[in-house]
Design an enzyme around this catalytic site. Structure first.
Site, PDB file in Angstrom:
ATOM      1  N   HIS A 253       0.816  -1.218   0.000  1.00 51.74           N
ATOM      2  CA  HIS A 253       0.000   0.000   0.000  1.00 51.74           C
ATOM      3  C   HIS A 253       0.842   1.258   0.000  1.00 51.74           C
ATOM      4  CE1 HIS A 253      -3.248  -2.827   0.654  1.00 51.74           C
ATOM      5  NE2 HIS A 253      -3.921  -1.926  -0.043  1.00 51.74           N
TER       6      HIS A 253
ATOM      7  N   ARG B  63     -15.341   1.589  -1.137  1.00 48.69           N
ATOM      8  CA  ARG B  63     -15.053   0.267  -0.571  1.00 48.69           C
ATOM      9  C   ARG B  63     -15.159   0.315   0.943  1.00 48.69           C
ATOM     10  NH1 ARG B  63      -9.467  -2.640  -1.789  1.00 48.69           N
ATOM     11  NH2 ARG B  63      -8.664  -1.163  -0.258  1.00 48.69           N
TER      12      ARG B  63
ATOM     13  N   GLU C  99     -10.870 -10.989  -5.144  1.00 49.34           N
ATOM     14  CA  GLU C  99      -9.429 -10.929  -4.857  1.00 49.34           C
ATOM     15  C   GLU C  99      -8.938 -12.128  -4.072  1.00 49.34           C
ATOM     16  OE1 GLU C  99      -8.588  -7.353  -2.612  1.00 49.34           O
ATOM     17  OE2 GLU C  99     -10.371  -7.569  -1.389  1.00 49.34           O
TER      18      GLU C  99
ATOM     19  N   ASN D 158      -4.107  -7.116  -7.026  1.00 53.29           N
ATOM     20  CA  ASN D 158      -2.982  -7.048  -6.077  1.00 53.29           C
ATOM     21  C   ASN D 158      -3.047  -8.215  -5.106  1.00 53.29           C
ATOM     22  OD1 ASN D 158      -2.551  -4.601  -7.298  1.00 53.29           O
ATOM     23  ND2 ASN D 158      -3.462  -3.402  -5.664  1.00 53.29           N
TER      24      ASN D 158
ATOM     25  N   ARG E 101       2.725  -9.752  -0.978  1.00 57.57           N
ATOM     26  CA  ARG E 101       2.894  -8.559  -1.828  1.00 57.57           C
ATOM     27  C   ARG E 101       3.747  -7.481  -1.184  1.00 57.57           C
ATOM     28  NH1 ARG E 101      -3.252  -5.998  -1.625  1.00 57.57           N
ATOM     29  NH2 ARG E 101      -2.296  -4.043  -2.207  1.00 57.57           N
TER      30      ARG E 101
ATOM     31  N   CYS F  91      -9.433  -3.074 -10.416  1.00 55.55           N
ATOM     32  CA  CYS F  91      -8.916  -1.892  -9.719  1.00 55.55           C
ATOM     33  C   CYS F  91      -7.547  -2.138  -9.070  1.00 55.55           C
ATOM     34  CB  CYS F  91      -9.918  -1.384  -8.697  1.00 55.55           C
ATOM     35  SG  CYS F  91     -10.324  -2.600  -7.438  1.00 55.55           S
TER      36      CYS F  91
HETATM   37  C1  PEP Z   1      -6.339  -5.288  -4.798  1.00 54.15           C
HETATM   38  O1  PEP Z   1      -6.157  -6.130  -3.929  1.00 54.15           O
HETATM   39  O2  PEP Z   1      -6.035  -5.447  -5.991  1.00 54.15           O
HETATM   40  C2  PEP Z   1      -6.942  -3.996  -4.462  1.00 54.15           C
HETATM   41  C3  PEP Z   1      -7.291  -3.129  -5.385  1.00 54.15           C
HETATM   42  O3  PEP Z   1      -7.098  -3.686  -3.149  1.00 54.15           O
HETATM   43  P1  PEP Z   1      -5.894  -3.293  -2.171  1.00 54.15           P
HETATM   44  O4  PEP Z   1      -4.686  -3.011  -3.022  1.00 54.15           O
HETATM   45  O5  PEP Z   1      -6.331  -2.093  -1.405  1.00 54.15           O
HETATM   46  O6  PEP Z   1      -5.760  -4.503  -1.331  1.00 54.15           O
HETATM   47 MG    MG Z   2      -7.087  -6.004  -1.999  1.00 58.51          MG
END
Ligand code: PEP
Ligand code: MG
Length: 580
Positions: free
Chosen positions: A196, A339, A440, A463, A474, A511
């Protein structure tokens, strides 16, 4: 004598920045702890006093400079507080006792005393007084830097534009604080490409590099640095020739950004007439100016949990309502996909203590919707705030981390309950509020039927989907070479999700950071994606790719790529696809 050297990391936000390094100090982590020789206590106390004196002088000079340039404002209050703290005998008395009685070196004594002060400040009821702990931390840090022979350059706002932030690690919450400054770039030792922290940097639209390992240790405050976000390189003390090459590159990039601006009003339609939606990802209403400048058709992802960071207490319903209303009104009729709370592994660090429980494996623990189900009042507060804001514009509610259809019923029941309560109170909201799920977690992707039947829309979070499908954290730079959103397993899963949703005619967007990568745009169009959501800073570059695409041709080529099993071969095929 300055030495030129380069460091490599993971470029997470493109562009070239040239500036001076500003080390974000983590005094606690860096101070050496040792016992001074018996009899040396007075000398050590003098060393401390000298450092305090030097910091006093540093602030005085800064005050004079600011006054001469007529640039007072917030900075004056800031210098006042720091000077008051420095002149307070209590600040140094206990530290001197540590040195005299326990024989600790001055840095160690300061850091020990800092812990006590921070704990004391945290007990204050008054939020203003509680905040003062940060001033104490900064002032102690400045003294420690002096003691260590590394005086800190206090950034002046004019300098910030040329300052490269270098830190061991930055949490998304740290980075949010920097949002109000205008740094040229940042570099961290830790972090992965879709952590993030990286995401917030991309939102800021400044070059950034994570996973640079020892940057914080090797760089010195004030050194000249080039950050190349595209290559993931930091060049320290570059020679004249390199500097001039990079200046040319920087100018070329600026010219390209200017050229992209001409696309702002173009409708995102492919060469063969397919309409595409380009939406923006935001963290707060601070991002709205960038969203408007990008010509985004709406907000595809509002990460509401950022409202919860840097807070001592949870934001109450009214505060959340105001924040959501501000965004939805700011979008002037364009849809806002909000969200629900996705607090999780890499976001909570301190702050809202009651929720920051240490999980053995936080990415797979009590996060996002799981936390909301476990903490019903927390969820109810947010649902009410979202519903109330939905009376002021088009809001769609997006729920993160659902792992299967069995979680949908309790989710819808919670929303119904919030609606019932608002009805009872006679409060207005949008009765047709659409509810969607982030796809996800692989289990959700593989049992899509129940999502398609019960929800209004979906959004793919690549992500996390990549992280969970490939079992690659990640946020961990040690395994970042394995983090691959175009892994054959990912492409097959993406193809499956998009096919199912498109057949069912359920709107679906993507997204994750993949939507922000122009090298992925044609691949995703070929897979059937029609809605992309990304940080506003990258939107026009994606639009450029959309405008030059021919979906008919891409679909055929991508169908072949999805059948390939070797990751390297896929990479080569995507490169070929992008050459047209
Ligand atoms: C994702 O997981 O791709 C996403 C858009 O949410 P975040 O990056 O906030 O986990
Ligand atoms: Mg996510």
């Amino acid at each position: 004598m300055t030495f030129s050297f380069s460091l490599h990391g993971i470029g997470v936000s493109q562009g070239v920045a040239i500036g001076r390094a500003h080390l974000v100090s983590h005094a606690m982590l860096e101070v050496s702890h040792y016992m001074i020789e018996p009899g040396q206590e007075q000398a050590e106390i003098h060393r401390l006093e000298r450092a305090v004196q030097e910091v006093r002088y540093e602030l005085k000079v800064l005050r004079a400079e600011m006054a001469a340039e007529d640039r007072f404002g917030e900075m004056e209050a800031f210098i006042d507080v720091h000077e008051t703290l420095l002149n307070d005998e209590i600040l140094t008395d206990n530290v001197k006792t540590y040195i005299a009685e326990r024989g600790c070196n001055a840095e160690w004594a300061l850091v020990q005393q800092l812990d006590t002060w921070v704990a004391q400040f945290e007990k204050f009821e008054d939020p203003y007084l509680r905040e003062r702990k940060f001033d104490v931390m900064q002032i102690v840090e400045r003294i420690v830097k002096r003691l260590m022979g590394r005086p800190g350059a206090l950034p002046k706002s004019d300098d910030e534009a040329h300052m490269i932030l270098v830190a061991h690690d930055l949490s998304p919450a740290d980075l949010l604080q920097f949002k109000h400054h205008h740094f040229a770039a940042f570099v961290t030792d830790l972090g992965g490409a879709t952590s993030h922290t990286a995401i917030v940097a991309r939102g800021l639209g400044i070059p950034a590099l994570v996973g640079a390992r020892h940057a914080r240790q090797l760089l010195r405050d004030g050194e000249l640095v080039i950050v190349d976000g595209a290559c993931g390189t930091v060049i320290v003390n570059p020679d004249h020739a390199i500097l001039s090459e990079y200046r040319k590159l920087q100018q070329a990039q600026e010219a390209r950004q200017e050229a992209l601006k001409t696309l702002k009003r173009r409708r995102p339609r492919t060469r063969d007439g397919i309409e595409v939606s380009l939406l923006a990802n935001i963290e707060s209403s601070d991002d709205l100016d960038k969203v408007r400048a990008s010509g985004a058709q709406g907000i595809g992802l509002f990460r509401s949990e950022f409202l919860y960071l840097n807070q001592e207490t949870l934001p109450d319903e009214d505060m959340q309502f105001e924040a959501y209303r501000c965004v939805v009104e700011g979008m002037e009729g364009r849809p806002v996909t909000l969200r629900t709370l996705d607090l999780g592994s890499d976001k909570i660090r301190g702050g809202i203590n009651s929720l920051a429980r240490v999980a053995p494996n936080p990415a797979m623990g009590l996060r996002a919707i799981r936390l909301c189900f476990a903490e019903q009042p927390l969820f109810m507060t947010q649902l009410r705030a979202i519903l109330r804001a939905s009376a002021y514009g088009k809001i769609k509610m997006l729920v993160p981390m659902l792992s299967g259809g069995d979680e949908i019923r309790p989710l819808l029941a919670a929303v119904e309950e919030a609606k019932r309560r608002l009805d009872e109170e006679g409060v207005a909201f949008d009765r047709a509020l659409e509810i969607g799920a982030m796809i996800e977690v692989p289990s959700a992707a593989l049992t899509l039927g129940s999502f398609l039947k019960q929800l209004d829309f979906l959004s793919i979070g690549t992500n996390d989907l990549t992280q969970y499908l490939l079992a690659v954290d990640r946020t961990d730079e040690a395994v970042s070479h394995l983090y691959n959103p175009t892994h054959p397993a990912m492409l097959r899963l993406l193809s499956h999700i998009l096919k199912r949703a498109n057949q069912a005619e359920v709107p679906i967007s993507l997204c994750g950071e993949m939507a922000d990568d122009p090298k992925m745009t044609w691949l995703l169009l070929g897979l059937g994606l029609r809605q992309f959501s990304m940080p506003a800073a990258g939107l026009l570059a994606i639009k450029e790719r959309v405008l030059s695409a021919n979906v008919g041709v891409l679909q055929k080529a991508v169908a072949r790529i999805v059948r390939v099993e070797e990751p390297e071969k896929i990479k080569a095929l995507i490169e070929k696809l992008n050459r047209g």
